[in-house]
Design a protein around this motif. Structure first.
Motif, PDB file in Angstrom:
ATOM      1  N   UNK A 285      20.316  19.033 -30.962  1.00  0.00           N
ATOM      2  CA  UNK A 285      19.494  18.031 -31.004  1.00  0.00           C
ATOM      3  C   UNK A 285      17.927  18.429 -31.405  1.00  0.00           C
ATOM      4  N   UNK A 286      17.317  17.180 -31.814  1.00  0.00           N
ATOM      5  CA  UNK A 286      15.902  17.516 -31.998  1.00  0.00           C
ATOM      6  C   UNK A 286      15.205  18.067 -31.254  1.00  0.00           C
ATOM      7  N   UNK A 287      15.389  17.454 -29.627  1.00  0.00           N
ATOM      8  CA  UNK A 287      14.527  18.274 -28.564  1.00  0.00           C
ATOM      9  C   UNK A 287      15.005  19.765 -28.405  1.00  0.00           C
ATOM     10  N   UNK A 288      16.381  20.007 -28.721  1.00  0.00           N
ATOM     11  CA  UNK A 288      16.643  21.572 -28.330  1.00  0.00           C
ATOM     12  C   UNK A 288      16.140  22.020 -29.485  1.00  0.00           C
ATOM     13  N   UNK A 289      15.979  21.629 -30.850  1.00  0.00           N
ATOM     14  CA  UNK A 289      15.285  22.416 -31.817  1.00  0.00           C
ATOM     15  C   UNK A 289      13.809  22.619 -31.558  1.00  0.00           C
ATOM     16  N   UNK A 290      13.130  21.662 -31.080  1.00  0.00           N
ATOM     17  CA  UNK A 290      11.714  21.746 -30.924  1.00  0.00           C
ATOM     18  C   UNK A 290      11.353  22.683 -29.941  1.00  0.00           C
ATOM     19  N   UNK A 291      12.059  22.556 -28.738  1.00  0.00           N
ATOM     20  CA  UNK A 291      11.731  23.238 -27.462  1.00  0.00           C
ATOM     21  C   UNK A 291      12.401  24.586 -27.284  1.00  0.00           C
ATOM     22  N   UNK A 292      13.510  24.799 -28.194  1.00  0.00           N
ATOM     23  CA  UNK A 292      14.421  26.065 -27.772  1.00  0.00           C
ATOM     24  C   UNK A 292      14.511  27.141 -29.073  1.00  0.00           C
ATOM     25  N   UNK A 293      14.693  26.384 -30.201  1.00  0.00           N
ATOM     26  CA  UNK A 293      14.780  27.118 -31.297  1.00  0.00           C
ATOM     27  C   UNK A 293      13.706  27.241 -32.472  1.00  0.00           C
ATOM     28  N   UNK A 294      12.687  26.928 -32.066  1.00  0.00           N
ATOM     29  CA  UNK A 294      11.396  27.035 -33.167  1.00  0.00           C
ATOM     30  C   UNK A 294      11.026  28.365 -33.416  1.00  0.00           C
ATOM     31  N   UNK A 295      10.979  29.294 -32.471  1.00  0.00           N
ATOM     32  CA  UNK A 295      10.384  30.448 -32.762  1.00  0.00           C
ATOM     33  C   UNK A 295      10.883  31.358 -33.993  1.00  0.00           C
ATOM     34  N   UNK A 296       9.984  31.451 -34.863  1.00  0.00           N
ATOM     35  CA  UNK A 296      10.467  32.369 -35.942  1.00  0.00           C
ATOM     36  C   UNK A 296      11.071  31.685 -37.248  1.00  0.00           C
ATOM     37  N   UNK A 297      11.066  30.347 -37.152  1.00  0.00           N
ATOM     38  CA  UNK A 297      11.508  29.739 -38.054  1.00  0.00           C
ATOM     39  C   UNK A 297      10.421  29.472 -39.177  1.00  0.00           C
ATOM     40  N   UNK A 298      10.894  29.069 -40.479  1.00  0.00           N
ATOM     41  CA  UNK A 298       9.995  28.857 -41.601  1.00  0.00           C
ATOM     42  C   UNK A 298       9.497  27.821 -41.173  1.00  0.00           C
ATOM     43  N   UNK A 299       8.155  27.608 -41.954  1.00  0.00           N
ATOM     44  CA  UNK A 299       7.173  26.453 -41.734  1.00  0.00           C
ATOM     45  C   UNK A 299       7.848  25.263 -42.511  1.00  0.00           C
ATOM     46  N   UNK A 300       8.450  25.259 -43.345  1.00  0.00           N
ATOM     47  CA  UNK A 300       9.117  24.230 -44.169  1.00  0.00           C
ATOM     48  C   UNK A 300       9.730  23.236 -43.175  1.00  0.00           C
ATOM     49  N   UNK A 301      10.639  23.923 -42.225  1.00  0.00           N
ATOM     50  CA  UNK A 301      11.469  22.955 -41.231  1.00  0.00           C
ATOM     51  C   UNK A 301      10.756  22.366 -40.328  1.00  0.00           C
ATOM     52  N   UNK A 302       9.505  22.542 -39.935  1.00  0.00           N
ATOM     53  CA  UNK A 302       8.768  21.693 -39.090  1.00  0.00           C
ATOM     54  C   UNK A 302       8.533  20.408 -39.648  1.00  0.00           C
ATOM     55  N   UNK A 303       8.902  20.235 -41.054  1.00  0.00           N
ATOM     56  CA  UNK A 303       8.502  18.903 -41.628  1.00  0.00           C
ATOM     57  C   UNK A 303       9.545  17.862 -41.072  1.00  0.00           C
ATOM     58  N   UNK A 304      10.684  18.404 -40.618  1.00  0.00           N
ATOM     59  CA  UNK A 304      11.578  17.667 -40.031  1.00  0.00           C
ATOM     60  C   UNK A 304      11.110  16.703 -38.847  1.00  0.00           C
TER      61      UNK A 304
ATOM     62  N   UNK B 231       6.771   8.111 -46.222  1.00  0.00           N
ATOM     63  CA  UNK B 231       6.162   9.650 -45.691  1.00  0.00           C
ATOM     64  C   UNK B 231       7.263  10.395 -45.158  1.00  0.00           C
ATOM     65  N   UNK B 232       8.192   9.607 -44.432  1.00  0.00           N
ATOM     66  CA  UNK B 232       9.406  10.351 -43.810  1.00  0.00           C
ATOM     67  C   UNK B 232      10.222  11.031 -44.935  1.00  0.00           C
ATOM     68  N   UNK B 233      10.170  10.314 -45.935  1.00  0.00           N
ATOM     69  CA  UNK B 233      11.044  10.651 -47.224  1.00  0.00           C
ATOM     70  C   UNK B 233      10.438  11.938 -47.834  1.00  0.00           C
ATOM     71  N   UNK B 234       9.181  11.899 -47.857  1.00  0.00           N
ATOM     72  CA  UNK B 234       8.377  13.021 -48.249  1.00  0.00           C
ATOM     73  C   UNK B 234       8.740  14.355 -47.571  1.00  0.00           C
ATOM     74  N   UNK B 235       8.764  14.017 -46.220  1.00  0.00           N
ATOM     75  CA  UNK B 235       8.958  15.269 -45.300  1.00  0.00           C
ATOM     76  C   UNK B 235      10.406  15.816 -45.633  1.00  0.00           C
ATOM     77  N   UNK B 236      11.380  14.893 -45.543  1.00  0.00           N
ATOM     78  CA  UNK B 236      12.565  15.434 -45.924  1.00  0.00           C
ATOM     79  C   UNK B 236      13.062  15.969 -47.203  1.00  0.00           C
ATOM     80  N   UNK B 237      12.185  15.589 -48.113  1.00  0.00           N
ATOM     81  CA  UNK B 237      12.297  16.260 -49.656  1.00  0.00           C
ATOM     82  C   UNK B 237      11.736  17.835 -49.248  1.00  0.00           C
ATOM     83  N   UNK B 238      10.668  17.958 -48.621  1.00  0.00           N
ATOM     84  CA  UNK B 238      10.262  19.322 -48.277  1.00  0.00           C
ATOM     85  C   UNK B 238      11.232  20.009 -47.421  1.00  0.00           C
ATOM     86  N   UNK B 239      11.850  19.603 -46.439  1.00  0.00           N
ATOM     87  CA  UNK B 239      12.839  20.277 -45.840  1.00  0.00           C
ATOM     88  C   UNK B 239      14.058  20.628 -46.749  1.00  0.00           C
TER      89      UNK B 239
END
Length: 155
Positions: free
Chosen positions: A56-75, A109-117
């Protein structure tokens, strides 16, 4: 009851809300690997197809974000933009007034971020990401904006 009869009872604001809700249920990015099945990125989470696994997005944000590339934070940023569009469409149904530019801008704007992802995932070896959400989000933003603009010129 026939679908056409049901749709004729739906107001334009309710129809826009249903469209905005619908685009939130579609995958925003489809990541295809050189080996194995694709991974689907939705507004609410990631779905790996083999083995079937949901993050889930909440798991992603609060458990798995350490060490991930910056581009994925556009999600998650894209999800916030989408929620602005969704809130605008909900307010339109509740109050009967909408500045469709806010709804369309949130979707765009959501479309722009998903293009970046998708771009960020595609530069990784053995992976290609297709920004299908960008296409759907931009198409809906354009449809909402231009259909509303053209209806105002006819009034």
């Amino acid at each position: 009851m026939r679908l056409s009869a049901l749709l004729s009872r739906v107001t334009p604001a309710e129809r826009r809300l249903l469209l905005v809700l619908g685009v939130g249920l579609l995958p925003w990015s489809v990541q295809v690997f050189s080996t194995g099945p694709p991974t689907l990125l939705f507004a609410w989470g990631l779905v790996n197809l083999a083995p079937l696994n949901v993050t889930t997005l909440t798991d992603f944000l609060f458990r798995f974000t350490r060490g991930l590339p910056d581009f994925i934070l556009a999600w998650p940023l894209g999800v916030v933009c989408y929620l602005v569009a969704l809130a605008s469409a909900v307010v339109a149904v509740w109050l009967g007034r909408e500045d469709v530019r806010v709804t369309a801008a949130g979707l765009f704007l959501a479309g722009i971020t998903q293009f970046e992802v998708a771009r960020g995932f595609s530069i990784q070896p053995g992976r290609t990401a297709w920004p299908v959400g960008t296409v759907f989000l931009w198409a809906l933003a354009g449809y909402l904006y231009w259909s509303r603009a053209s209806s105002r010129t006819r009034e």
